[in-house]
Design a protein around this motif. Structure first.
Motif, PDB file in Angstrom:
ATOM      1  N   ILE A   2       0.952  -1.160  -0.003  1.00  0.00           N
ATOM      2  CA  ILE A   2       0.062   0.062   0.028  1.00  0.00           C
ATOM      3  C   ILE A   2       0.977   1.380  -0.112  1.00  0.00           C
ATOM      4  O   ILE A   2       0.769   2.321  -0.801  1.00  0.00           O
ATOM      5  CB  ILE A   2      -1.092   0.014   1.223  1.00  0.00           C
ATOM      6  N   VAL A   3       1.751   1.307   0.792  1.00  0.00           N
ATOM      7  CA  VAL A   3       2.657   2.556   0.721  1.00  0.00           C
ATOM      8  C   VAL A   3       3.452   2.647  -0.540  1.00  0.00           C
ATOM      9  O   VAL A   3       3.814   3.714  -0.715  1.00  0.00           O
ATOM     10  CB  VAL A   3       3.917   2.131   2.047  1.00  0.00           C
ATOM     11  N   LEU A   4       3.965   1.517  -1.313  1.00  0.00           N
ATOM     12  CA  LEU A   4       4.504   1.606  -2.602  1.00  0.00           C
ATOM     13  C   LEU A   4       3.740   2.262  -3.392  1.00  0.00           C
ATOM     14  O   LEU A   4       4.097   2.629  -4.634  1.00  0.00           O
ATOM     15  CB  LEU A   4       5.081   0.382  -2.947  1.00  0.00           C
ATOM     16  N   SER A   5       2.202   2.285  -3.303  1.00  0.00           N
ATOM     17  CA  SER A   5       1.370   2.943  -4.301  1.00  0.00           C
ATOM     18  C   SER A   5       1.710   4.085  -4.981  1.00  0.00           C
ATOM     19  O   SER A   5       1.568   4.432  -5.867  1.00  0.00           O
ATOM     20  CB  SER A   5      -0.170   2.623  -3.859  1.00  0.00           C
ATOM     21  N   GLN A  18       1.632 -10.569  -6.997  1.00  0.00           N
ATOM     22  CA  GLN A  18       1.912  -9.517  -6.094  1.00  0.00           C
ATOM     23  C   GLN A  18       2.297  -8.297  -6.900  1.00  0.00           C
ATOM     24  O   GLN A  18       1.984  -7.448  -6.152  1.00  0.00           O
ATOM     25  CB  GLN A  18       2.943  -9.911  -4.981  1.00  0.00           C
ATOM     26  N   ASN A  19       2.963  -8.306  -7.779  1.00  0.00           N
ATOM     27  CA  ASN A  19       3.184  -7.254  -8.690  1.00  0.00           C
ATOM     28  C   ASN A  19       2.000  -6.518  -9.215  1.00  0.00           C
ATOM     29  O   ASN A  19       1.830  -5.248  -9.161  1.00  0.00           O
ATOM     30  CB  ASN A  19       4.211  -7.671  -9.949  1.00  0.00           C
ATOM     31  N   TRP A  40       0.731  -2.946  -8.350  1.00  0.00           N
ATOM     32  CA  TRP A  40       0.488  -1.801  -9.292  1.00  0.00           C
ATOM     33  C   TRP A  40      -1.012  -1.514  -9.714  1.00  0.00           C
ATOM     34  O   TRP A  40      -1.369  -0.231  -9.919  1.00  0.00           O
ATOM     35  CB  TRP A  40       0.767  -2.276 -10.729  1.00  0.00           C
ATOM     36  N   LEU A  41      -2.153  -2.530  -9.428  1.00  0.00           N
ATOM     37  CA  LEU A  41      -3.435  -1.953  -9.218  1.00  0.00           C
ATOM     38  C   LEU A  41      -3.620  -0.998  -8.015  1.00  0.00           C
ATOM     39  O   LEU A  41      -4.470  -0.091  -8.404  1.00  0.00           O
ATOM     40  CB  LEU A  41      -4.169  -3.138  -9.083  1.00  0.00           C
ATOM     41  N   MET A  42      -2.871  -1.282  -7.138  1.00  0.00           N
ATOM     42  CA  MET A  42      -3.325  -0.324  -5.935  1.00  0.00           C
ATOM     43  C   MET A  42      -2.670   0.995  -6.618  1.00  0.00           C
ATOM     44  O   MET A  42      -3.591   2.459  -6.078  1.00  0.00           O
ATOM     45  CB  MET A  42      -2.370  -0.512  -4.778  1.00  0.00           C
ATOM     46  N   ALA A  64      -2.468   2.326  -9.512  1.00  0.00           N
ATOM     47  CA  ALA A  64      -3.280   2.857 -10.671  1.00  0.00           C
ATOM     48  C   ALA A  64      -4.837   3.392  -9.787  1.00  0.00           C
ATOM     49  O   ALA A  64      -5.486   4.434 -10.232  1.00  0.00           O
ATOM     50  CB  ALA A  64      -3.683   1.584 -11.390  1.00  0.00           C
ATOM     51  N   VAL A  65      -5.180   2.721  -8.985  1.00  0.00           N
ATOM     52  CA  VAL A  65      -6.509   3.262  -8.019  1.00  0.00           C
ATOM     53  C   VAL A  65      -6.267   4.470  -7.738  1.00  0.00           C
ATOM     54  O   VAL A  65      -7.010   5.173  -7.623  1.00  0.00           O
ATOM     55  CB  VAL A  65      -7.089   2.110  -7.245  1.00  0.00           C
ATOM     56  N   LEU A  66      -5.137   4.500  -6.707  1.00  0.00           N
ATOM     57  CA  LEU A  66      -4.664   5.814  -6.263  1.00  0.00           C
ATOM     58  C   LEU A  66      -4.614   6.854  -7.110  1.00  0.00           C
ATOM     59  O   LEU A  66      -5.289   8.020  -7.063  1.00  0.00           O
ATOM     60  CB  LEU A  66      -3.358   5.552  -5.356  1.00  0.00           C
ATOM     61  N   TRP A  67      -3.927   6.688  -8.081  1.00  0.00           N
ATOM     62  CA  TRP A  67      -3.656   7.884  -8.910  1.00  0.00           C
ATOM     63  C   TRP A  67      -4.830   8.237  -9.816  1.00  0.00           C
ATOM     64  O   TRP A  67      -5.288   9.256  -9.955  1.00  0.00           O
ATOM     65  CB  TRP A  67      -2.488   7.156 -10.075  1.00  0.00           C
ATOM     66  N   ALA A  68      -5.692   7.176 -10.206  1.00  0.00           N
ATOM     67  CA  ALA A  68      -6.913   7.772 -10.636  1.00  0.00           C
ATOM     68  C   ALA A  68      -7.865   8.239  -9.982  1.00  0.00           C
ATOM     69  O   ALA A  68      -8.574   9.194 -10.416  1.00  0.00           O
ATOM     70  CB  ALA A  68      -7.844   6.207 -11.286  1.00  0.00           C
ATOM     71  N   ALA A  69      -7.771   7.880  -8.745  1.00  0.00           N
ATOM     72  CA  ALA A  69      -8.824   8.588  -7.615  1.00  0.00           C
ATOM     73  C   ALA A  69      -8.287  10.004  -7.534  1.00  0.00           C
ATOM     74  O   ALA A  69      -9.500  10.917  -7.434  1.00  0.00           O
ATOM     75  CB  ALA A  69      -8.908   7.875  -6.358  1.00  0.00           C
ATOM     76  N   LEU A  70      -7.085  10.297  -7.304  1.00  0.00           N
ATOM     77  CA  LEU A  70      -6.508  11.685  -7.382  1.00  0.00           C
ATOM     78  C   LEU A  70      -6.690  12.647  -8.498  1.00  0.00           C
ATOM     79  O   LEU A  70      -7.080  13.530  -8.410  1.00  0.00           O
ATOM     80  CB  LEU A  70      -4.972  11.537  -7.088  1.00  0.00           C
ATOM     81  N   CYS A  71      -6.781  11.945  -9.619  1.00  0.00           N
ATOM     82  CA  CYS A  71      -6.823  12.689 -10.898  1.00  0.00           C
ATOM     83  C   CYS A  71      -8.558  13.006 -11.002  1.00  0.00           C
ATOM     84  O   CYS A  71      -8.782  13.858 -11.764  1.00  0.00           O
ATOM     85  CB  CYS A  71      -6.339  11.993 -12.194  1.00  0.00           C
TER      86      CYS A  71
END
Length: 376
Positions: A140-143, A213-214, A218-220, A222-229
């Motif tokens: 999660i931190v790496l997202s 696990q990769n 990466w999906l985490m 993508a979700v974080l960046w998409a939510a922020l945008c």
């Protein structure tokens, strides 16, 4: 909390020095390249180790674990706050009618990138542990930096191949930081993907599945960046990329420092010798070390990867860096300065025998001329 500290500084300075206040958005680089190096020189290096009879109690003490956990909500608070500041059309409460100017936006993006870089180190501390939820927290931190494969490659790749030519994250004598960056980043990505593909094959699972696990990491991201945008607008995307690139560059800069020129010998059976404290550079400069969860006690970390940071030891047999990580990152940006500072230390570590070091391909003859082995 650097993004929030920057806001407080700008708010406080806007009344009497509004132009000067904009420097506060660069608080991350200023903290890394100025404040920590000065503090490292003012504070006496600390090489004391926890008494062995207290190690078990220290490992179990939740205070130290709580410090790592507490970083996570503050990290994402900083990301959200910065996203708002980077995209706001007007910040009148900060004395900015038209929002942040471009130079200030770049400074803030680098500041939040430093938060993400230290976040990768937080993920490093959590990812080595045997507790499942801590490993999830690591991803999660790496997202923030979109570097989720680090969890796989570092644990199952770097720690196995460290200080060998096969490890993309171990730098070589004569290799510049700028040449190391693409080798480590691309090599780490390939290694992480291959390691996870092989693990899933052994377990009879498909590579493209929820068990990868990769992909889940990466999906985490993508979700974080998409939510922020979605919340703050697509204008945020270039700054998300910038902060991720900077955060990743800090991680890879640290990788560059930690094993520069060090090499494990090959035994008669063709295998590498066991990794020992002699295969990692240590640094007992206290201020840098505290901000990095004792990452600078790197030799003990490689010898005992699951040890929690509060009980890592300074190993007398490990080679010592001449400064903490923060100033050395700055030195590494300038290869001639780095070589002048470190090359002789590498050779001295091997008792003057440069042939025992890991040398950048194509530069072996150059180093043999500069440091001729005894008897030649």
């Amino acid at each position: 909390m650097l993004p929030a500290i920057a806001v407080g500084l700008v708010y406080g300075l806007q009344w009497w020095a509004p132009d000067v206040s904009q420097i506060a958005w660069w608080s991350g680089p200023i903290f890394l390249y100025v404040i920590v190096p000065i503090a490292d020189r003012l504070v006496v290096p600390f090489d004391e180790n926890p008494p062995e009879d207290l190690v078990e109690a220290l490992e179990a003490d939740f205070w130290y674990r709580g410090c790592v956990y507490a970083y996570i909500p503050m990290q994402f608070f900083g990301v959200i706050l910065s996203s708002y500041l980077l995209t706001a059309d007007s910040l009148t409460w900060l004395g900015l009618e038209d929002g942040l100017p471009l130079v200030s936006k770049i400074g803030l993006a680098l500041t939040v990138g430093l938060v993400g870089g230290i976040g990768i180190n937080t993920a490093h501390e959590l990812g080595h542990k045997r507790v499942d939820y801590e490993r999830w927290l690591s991803r999660i931190v790496l997202s923030q930096t979109f570097y989720g494969h680090f969890y796989v490659e570092h644990n199952r790749g770097h720690h196995v191949r460290v200080a060998t030519p096969e490890d993309p994250a171990s730098s070589r004598l004569g290799e510049t930081l700028w040449r190391f960056y693409p080798r480590s980043i691309v090599g780490g990505f390939r290694s992480g993907w291959t390691l996870e593909k092989e693990r899933l094959a052994r377990e009879g699972k498909r590579t493209f599945s929820w068990s990868n696990q990769n992909l889940t990491a990466w999906l985490m991201s993508a979700v974080l960046w998409a939510a922020l945008c979605a919340i703050f607008g697509l204008d945020l995307l270039p700054f998300l990329v910038l902060q991720a690139v900077y955060g990743i560059s800090l991680l890879e800069s640290v990788n560059y420092l930690e094993h520069y020129g060090l090499l494990r010998r090959t035994k008669e059976n063709g295998r590498y010798e066991r990794c020992t404290p002699e295969h990692s550079w240590n640094s007992d400069y206290a201020v840098s070390d505290i901000f990095l969860y004792h990452l600078q006690r790197h030799s003990d970390h490689h010898a005992n990867p699951t040890r929690r940071y509060q009980v890592l030891r300074s190993m007398p047999e490990s080679p010592q860096l001449p400064a903490g990580y923060a100033p050395l990152i700055l030195v590494a940006y300038f290869p001639p300065l780095w070589r002048a500072l470190m090359d002789r230390r590498v050779v001295a570590h091997y008792d003057g025998d440069v042939t025992r070091a890991s040398i950048q391909p194509g530069k072996r003859e150059k180093y043999l001329r500069a440091f001729p082995p005894a008897g030649t």
